[in-house]
Design a protein around this motif. Structure first.
Motif, short mmCIF file in Angstrom:
data_model
loop_
_atom_site.label_atom_id
_atom_site.label_comp_id
_atom_site.label_asym_id
_atom_site.label_seq_id
_atom_site.Cartn_x
_atom_site.Cartn_y
_atom_site.Cartn_z
N ILE A 298 79.78 54.35 60.99
CA ILE A 298 80.76 53.34 61.42
C ILE A 298 80.07 52.23 62.19
N ALA A 302 79.76 48.40 61.12
CA ALA A 302 80.41 47.45 62.03
C ALA A 302 79.47 46.31 62.39
N GLY A 426 87.36 49.27 55.13
CA GLY A 426 86.75 49.56 56.43
C GLY A 426 87.68 50.32 57.34
N VAL A 430 87.00 54.15 58.78
CA VAL A 430 87.03 54.53 60.19
C VAL A 430 87.97 55.70 60.41
N TRP A 446 86.03 49.61 66.36
CA TRP A 446 85.90 48.86 65.11
C TRP A 446 86.33 47.41 65.34
#
Length: 514
Positions: A298, A302, A426, A430, A446
């Motif tokens: 993640i 990110a 995305g 997450v 995020w």
């Protein structure tokens, strides 16, 4: 059966709530940069800096709001009070636009309104996003499509908002901006009514329990083995050690950013938080090796997403200025308001929302669907191509000459394909990679990458060419719109290439999560 067209009915309540809330946000955003430059008479560099600080903090505060929701309030209360604060913020902007002849009051009310909007977004944004995933059992294959539907709801509000708020606010008379802000305030009240009247009926888990009433951290207790792994004294010692590490890192990074950025405390705060807060989760001793590696995935993605949103979020700042000043918006004798062009992107999202998932499904049947990291890279590549497209339209165009509307339309269409490849995937990623006890907090992290991107976008937007002002980036002089747009072609193109090269390794670190 509590489902509609294959999805829980709660998804459609979230859809309606998000549509109304996003109307408020995007309606204000559509006219905000024009309000700053045409009503408050700020120069473009200051206006884009304020815009970047506002949108950056809008995405930073979900980190705090996610923590409060996880630990204390629960999701439902966070959504309610977030909407209330946003409604008050829009009303203060209405008052600011009503007092243009007393600049001191107008400026103060504007900053006060932005503060409430920032705090309200912090409570609302991570909680409503994380609630989507909780409607489904772990591993449910409908989650990806659920986030796409949720994202379509966001864009329905984002499509209508610039048209409505732009119609009432952008009339050519600076005094009329207030009506756009007032409309945004009224719609956020609708958000509260929809959510409060329907939440108990539809926000249910797969086993029929009420969702979002208790904080997630109370719902997921540590296993007995984890609970016994350290004594109370050792846990306390570890807690203070972690706080000391985080404080030291914050001091070091904050000092470095201060030396670079000077007294721009918003930038210093956002960039420091972007580095320090992710470390706080990694220091949690309850994380297993697999959980830790998934969280690393993640974080890595990110980082690359920052470059996407820094270029994409020019829509509300430099691209709106470009639409107002250098785009021929006359259609059959009628001139389209510049703010209306911000409706192009959400319109394209709604049109493509089913096409892109169908394309992924087509590839999936042939075992050729890209992994989530690869989809993020595709999104970045499309973003780069969108700016490359408009570069052809502005190349060798003389200052003061307006270009055809098709160039900006084409840019938004290509960017929309990139957005659909990157953003809903995305959010789903997450949700699937994060342990439940960190659900809202990780969603906040995020959005922290997006906070960094938005502030970065404001800084890059300050490079927008202005007569009589010298703009330089890394030694390169920015003199034309072609120079300006090429910044984003190169930046997002390089980021896409690197993420493509890393995607195979990242997929391994996801340990079976698709």
């Amino acid at each position: 059966m509590n489902s509609l067209k294959g999805h829980p009915k709660g998804l459609y309540l979230i859809f309606a709530t998000s549509t109304a809330e996003r109307f408020s946000y995007y309606g204000m955003r559509a006219i905000f940069i024009l309000f700053l430059t045409q009503a408050l008479l700020f120069d473009k560099e200051l206006a884009t800096s304020i815009y970047g600080s506002y949108t950056g903090l809008v995405y930073l505060t979900p980190l705090i709001g996610g923590y409060i929701a996880d630990k204390y309030w629960g999701i439902r209360r966070s959504i309610r009070w977030g909407a209330v604060m946003m409604g008050l913020g829009q009303f203060l902007l209405f008052l600011s636009a009503s007092m243009l002849h007393t600049p001191g009051w107008a400026h103060g009310l504007m900053y006060g309104g932005l503060t409430l909007l920032i705090l309200g977004n912090g409570c609302f944004k991570p909680t409503v996003s994380s609630l989507v995933g909780q409607l489904y059992t772990p591993g449910d294959k409908r989650i990806d499509s659920a986030y796409t539907i949720f994202y379509m709801g966001v864009n329905v509000g984002a499509f209508i908002a610039p048209l409505a708020c732009g119609y009432f606010g952008e009339t050519g008379n600076p005094d009329d901006f207030k009506w756009g802000f007032l409309l945004a305030a009224v719609v956020i009240l609708l958000t509260i009514v929809i959510f409060e009247t329907q939440k108990s009926k539809y926000l249910l888990s797969p086993d029929g329990k009420q969702l979002g009433v208790l904080p997630d951290a109370r719902q997921q207790a540590l296993s007995a083995e984890q609970a016994k792994s350290a004594s109370a004294g050792e846990q306390s010692s570890r807690k203070w050690r972690n706080l000391g590490i985080l404080a030291a890192l914050a001091l070091v990074f904050g000092t470095l950013f201060y030396l670079w950025l000077g007294n721009d405390w918003v930038s210093v705060g956002i960039f420091t938080a972007c580095l320090v807060f992710p470390i706080s989760i990694l220091l949690d001793s309850s994380l297993t090796k697999i959980e830790r590696e998934r969280i690393f995935v993640i974080y890595i993605i990110a980082f690359f997403v920052i470059f996407f949103w820094a270029a994409y979020e020019q829509a509300g700042a430099s691209l709106t200025l470009f639409a107002a000043e250098q785009t021929d918006r006359v259609i059959w004798g009628w001139e389209m308001p510049a703010s209306w062009i911000q409706s192009f992107n959400p319109l394209f999202v709604v049109l493509l929302a089913y096409i892109m998932p169908a394309f992924w499904a087509f590839l999936n049947k042939r075992n050729r669907e890209p992994s989530s990291p690869a989809k993020q890279a595709i999104g970045l590549l499309l973003l780069s191509l969108g700016y490359l497209f408009i570069c052809f339209g502005v190349k060798d165009v003389q200052a003061g000459t307006k270009v055809n509307l098709m160039w900006l339309t084409g840019l938004y269409f290509i960017h929309t394909m990139g957005e659909i490849a990157l953003s809903p995937i995305g959010l789903s990623m997450v949700n699937k990679l994060t342990p439940l006890r960190f659900a809202s907090l990780m969603m906040g992290l995020w959005y922290l990458s997006m906070a960094t991107a938005n502030k970065f976008a404001g800084m890059l937007g300050g490079l927008y060419p202005e007569a009589g002002k010298e703009k330089i980036l890394l030694g390169f002089r920015i003199e034309t719109m072609y120079d300006f747009f090429m910044i984003f072609v190169i930046m997002s193109g390089i980021a896409a290439l690197i993420l493509f090269l890393l995607s195979k390794k990242l997929r391994q670190m996801m340990h079976g999560v698709e």
